[in-house]
Enzyme design. Structure first.
Site, PDB file in Angstrom:
ATOM      1  N   SER A  29      33.314  27.101 -32.103  1.00 53.56           N
ATOM      2  CA  SER A  29      33.529  28.508 -31.792  1.00 53.56           C
ATOM      3  C   SER A  29      34.715  28.612 -30.835  1.00 53.56           C
ATOM      4  O   SER A  29      34.724  27.958 -29.794  1.00 53.56           O
ATOM      5  CB  SER A  29      32.249  29.042 -31.137  1.00 53.56           C
ATOM      6  OG  SER A  29      32.423  30.356 -30.699  1.00 53.56           O
ATOM      7  N   LYS A  77      35.199  29.156 -36.020  1.00 55.92           N
ATOM      8  CA  LYS A  77      34.715  30.529 -35.798  1.00 55.92           C
ATOM      9  C   LYS A  77      35.580  31.137 -34.707  1.00 55.92           C
ATOM     10  O   LYS A  77      35.702  30.571 -33.621  1.00 55.92           O
ATOM     11  CB  LYS A  77      33.246  30.470 -35.391  1.00 55.92           C
ATOM     12  CG  LYS A  77      32.707  31.664 -34.630  1.00 55.92           C
ATOM     13  CD  LYS A  77      31.191  31.619 -34.573  1.00 55.92           C
ATOM     14  CE  LYS A  77      30.644  32.101 -33.237  1.00 55.92           C
ATOM     15  NZ  LYS A  77      29.166  32.055 -33.168  1.00 55.92           N
ATOM     16  N   LYS A 107      36.186  34.191 -32.117  1.00 56.55           N
ATOM     17  CA  LYS A 107      35.599  35.348 -31.446  1.00 56.55           C
ATOM     18  C   LYS A 107      36.572  36.508 -31.615  1.00 56.55           C
ATOM     19  O   LYS A 107      37.794  36.328 -31.441  1.00 56.55           O
ATOM     20  CB  LYS A 107      35.420  35.043 -29.953  1.00 56.55           C
ATOM     21  CG  LYS A 107      34.345  34.011 -29.689  1.00 56.55           C
ATOM     22  CD  LYS A 107      32.989  34.601 -29.991  1.00 56.55           C
ATOM     23  CE  LYS A 107      31.859  33.723 -29.526  1.00 56.55           C
ATOM     24  NZ  LYS A 107      30.548  34.271 -29.843  1.00 56.55           N
ATOM     25  N   ASP A 139      33.232  36.271 -35.165  1.00 58.21           N
ATOM     26  CA  ASP A 139      32.039  36.704 -34.433  1.00 58.21           C
ATOM     27  C   ASP A 139      32.421  37.802 -33.453  1.00 58.21           C
ATOM     28  O   ASP A 139      33.234  37.584 -32.552  1.00 58.21           O
ATOM     29  CB  ASP A 139      31.447  35.501 -33.673  1.00 58.21           C
ATOM     30  CG  ASP A 139      30.178  35.862 -32.920  1.00 58.21           C
ATOM     31  OD1 ASP A 139      29.692  36.996 -33.039  1.00 58.21           O
ATOM     32  OD2 ASP A 139      29.662  34.975 -32.194  1.00 58.21           O
ATOM     33  N   GLU A 173      30.126  37.863 -38.114  1.00 53.53           N
ATOM     34  CA  GLU A 173      28.868  37.762 -37.374  1.00 53.53           C
ATOM     35  C   GLU A 173      28.712  38.937 -36.419  1.00 53.53           C
ATOM     36  O   GLU A 173      29.629  39.257 -35.660  1.00 53.53           O
ATOM     37  CB  GLU A 173      28.885  36.436 -36.601  1.00 53.53           C
ATOM     38  CG  GLU A 173      27.602  36.110 -35.876  1.00 53.53           C
ATOM     39  CD  GLU A 173      27.695  34.766 -35.151  1.00 53.53           C
ATOM     40  OE1 GLU A 173      28.675  34.021 -35.351  1.00 53.53           O
ATOM     41  OE2 GLU A 173      26.784  34.487 -34.369  1.00 53.53           O
ATOM     42  N   ASP A 189      23.116  37.808 -35.707  1.00 49.57           N
ATOM     43  CA  ASP A 189      22.782  36.883 -34.618  1.00 49.57           C
ATOM     44  C   ASP A 189      21.877  37.644 -33.644  1.00 49.57           C
ATOM     45  O   ASP A 189      20.642  37.601 -33.757  1.00 49.57           O
ATOM     46  CB  ASP A 189      24.085  36.405 -33.944  1.00 49.57           C
ATOM     47  CG  ASP A 189      23.858  35.609 -32.664  1.00 49.57           C
ATOM     48  OD1 ASP A 189      22.716  35.211 -32.386  1.00 49.57           O
ATOM     49  OD2 ASP A 189      24.826  35.366 -31.908  1.00 49.57           O
ATOM     50  N   LYS A 206      19.411  30.802 -33.625  1.00 46.56           N
ATOM     51  CA  LYS A 206      19.474  30.197 -32.287  1.00 46.56           C
ATOM     52  C   LYS A 206      18.049  30.132 -31.781  1.00 46.56           C
ATOM     53  O   LYS A 206      17.435  31.173 -31.520  1.00 46.56           O
ATOM     54  CB  LYS A 206      20.280  31.079 -31.336  1.00 46.56           C
ATOM     55  CG  LYS A 206      21.776  31.033 -31.510  1.00 46.56           C
ATOM     56  CD  LYS A 206      22.434  31.948 -30.492  1.00 46.56           C
ATOM     57  CE  LYS A 206      23.925  32.019 -30.707  1.00 46.56           C
ATOM     58  NZ  LYS A 206      24.493  33.230 -30.091  1.00 46.56           N
ATOM     59  N   GLY A 212      24.930  28.289 -31.237  1.00 50.04           N
ATOM     60  CA  GLY A 212      24.954  27.514 -29.999  1.00 50.04           C
ATOM     61  C   GLY A 212      25.069  28.438 -28.812  1.00 50.04           C
ATOM     62  O   GLY A 212      25.535  29.575 -28.936  1.00 50.04           O
TER      63      GLY A 212
HETATM   64  O1  NPG Z   1      29.066  26.210 -29.513  1.00 47.26           O
HETATM   65  O2  NPG Z   1      27.459  26.424 -28.102  1.00 47.26           O
HETATM   66  C1  NPG Z   1      28.420  26.874 -28.724  1.00 47.26           C
HETATM   67  C2  NPG Z   1      28.806  28.309 -28.493  1.00 47.26           C
HETATM   68  C3  NPG Z   1      28.892  29.103 -29.726  1.00 47.26           C
HETATM   69  O3  NPG Z   1      30.105  31.110 -29.737  1.00 47.26           O
HETATM   70  C4  NPG Z   1      29.094  30.541 -29.432  1.00 47.26           C
HETATM   71  N1  NPG Z   1      28.125  31.133 -28.795  1.00 47.26           N
HETATM   72  O4  NPG Z   1      27.709  34.563 -29.387  1.00 47.26           O
HETATM   73  O5  NPG Z   1      27.223  32.826 -30.517  1.00 47.26           O
HETATM   74  C5  NPG Z   1      27.647  33.346 -29.501  1.00 47.26           C
HETATM   75  C6  NPG Z   1      28.190  32.492 -28.386  1.00 47.26           C
HETATM   76  C7  NPG Z   1      27.482  32.588 -27.086  1.00 47.26           C
HETATM   77  C8  NPG Z   1      27.713  31.640 -26.160  1.00 47.26           C
HETATM   78  C9  NPG Z   1      26.606  33.573 -26.814  1.00 47.26           C
HETATM   79  C10 NPG Z   1      27.088  31.671 -24.949  1.00 47.26           C
HETATM   80  C11 NPG Z   1      25.993  33.603 -25.591  1.00 47.26           C
HETATM   81  C12 NPG Z   1      26.227  32.642 -24.675  1.00 47.26           C
END
Ligand code: NPG
Length: 367
Positions: free
Chosen positions: A134, A160, A162, A188, A213, A238, A262, A290
């Protein structure tokens, strides 16, 4: 089993680089770890709540409070098993991340005592899982291209991006142009748009994305169903999905055609498996999200991602994507994959020196 108590450990983990999303910028991760002490042995859980309630209503201080006042006391008494944790905690509304961390610790203790791994217990069918990464919002497109370039060179099999209003079409176009149509690419939005943006979001359709997403608010299931009829890019939920029942409803309404699972968001690994099963029964692919986990949460996520319905690479990146030093043996990418641990329970545990280095507080809550 019978629980003697929980050790609640707060750690501060500096990130290798700031991680910017449409809702915040993280430079360090404030994480709550829980170690359950039982008559059959110990187990570890990791809570994915952030320091502030911007991704979901939960936040670390609130998690500690609800655990101490309500959740941990509800786990008193003998005869506890991992599946009973959710049942005992059901009277307390919400707080999925707090519940998930407690269930993870109890499940780990149970599996360690029985010599079984998370992967075996959850139903893993592969020994390693393909990994995506990500990529946060950046100050400029050249900076983003450099970051993506480095991840592709490391072997990540899916990117991915953001996105948010003002950082969507241009970065996506630039990444497509630079890396070609074969790159598995998705975006996302973390709830940053409304249905009024539908025509704008439809402009992403020409980039052949795997999915978009959570474009709309977490409660806007009907809006997502509407949007799904207006764009060709598959919609993936999500934040909206907090249970298997939510997943079933969203699928039925046509609001999601892919689901990000998740475990923390849905109350634990056992509910995560139920979501996997609901999606599989409906022919809906899933992938493992994640939350910048340490090696503990990563170990369990990789085990989950080895279930048969996880047909697209998830956000199960290597430890080094986020942390220079992890609190467990690090997860290292091998040819774009991570290996599913096979040891008892999580198959990993915190390395005492590493853990001590990042610990900011500990408290014992006895039962
Ligand atoms: O690889 O652990 C990872 C992060 C992936 O983008 C990611 N997480 O919105 O999915 C999400 C985002 C996130 C991270 C959301 C931290 C909340 C806290």
């Amino acid at each position: 089993m019978k629980i003697e108590g929980f050790d609640l450990t707060r750690i501060a983990m500096p990130l290798v680089s700031p991680f910017r999303t449409s809702f915040s910028t993280q430079t360090s991760r404030d994480i709550l770890l829980v170690r359950v002490v039982t008559d059959i042995g110990d187990g570890w859980g990791e809570c994915v709540a952030l320091g502030d309630p911007r991704y979901s209503p939960e936040y670390v201080d609130g998690v500690v409070d609800v655990m101490r006042r309500f959740l941990i006391p509800a786990l008193a008494g003998g005869g506890l098993t991992a599946p009973l944790v959710a049942e005992r905690l059901r009277p307390f509304k919400g707080h999925q991340m707090a519940k998930a961390a407690l269930e993870m610790a109890v499940l780990d203790a149970e599996l360690r005592a029985e010599g079984r791994s998370f992967g075996r217990e959850l139903g893993a069918v592969s020994e390693r899982v393909p990994c995506g990464v990500s990529v946060g919002i950046m100050d400029s497109v050249p900076e983003l291209l450099d970051a993506v370039d480095a991840y592709v060179a490391e072997g990540y099999l899916r990117i991915k991006l953001k996105i948010q209003p003002g950082w969507d079409l241009e970065p996506v176009r630039a990444v497509r142009e630079r890396f070609g149509d074969d790159l598995l690419l998705q975006v996302d939005a973390n709830t940053a748009y409304t249905l009024h943006d539908a025509r704008h979001l439809a402009k992403l359709d020409s980039f052949e994305l795997l999915l978009i997403e959570q474009p709309l608010g977490e409660h806007d299931i009907v809006g997502h169903a509407e949007l799904a009829r207006m764009v060709t890019t598959p919609i993936c939920l999500d934040e909206s999905i907090e249970s298997a029942a939510d997943a079933a409803a969203a699928i039925k309404l046509g609001a999601t055609s892919v689901v990000n699972i998740k475990p923390g968001r849905v109350g634990g690994y056992l509910e995560a498996r139920r979501i996997h099963d609901v999606c599989a029964a409906n022919g809906v692919p899933v992938w493992c999200g994640g939350m910048l986990e340490t090696g503990l949460g990563r170990a369990a996520n990789v085990a989950l991602a080895a279930l048969p319905g996880f047909t697209v690479p998830g956000d199960t990146s290597g430890s080094g994507r986020y942390y220079r030093t992890d609190i467990t043996e690090p997860f290292v990418l091998d040819d774009g994959h991570l290996t599913v641990p096979t040891g008892p329970g999580l198959g990993v545990a915190p390395l005492p020196d590493m853990l001590a280095e990042v610990t900011t507080s500990t408290q014992w809550v006895s039962l």
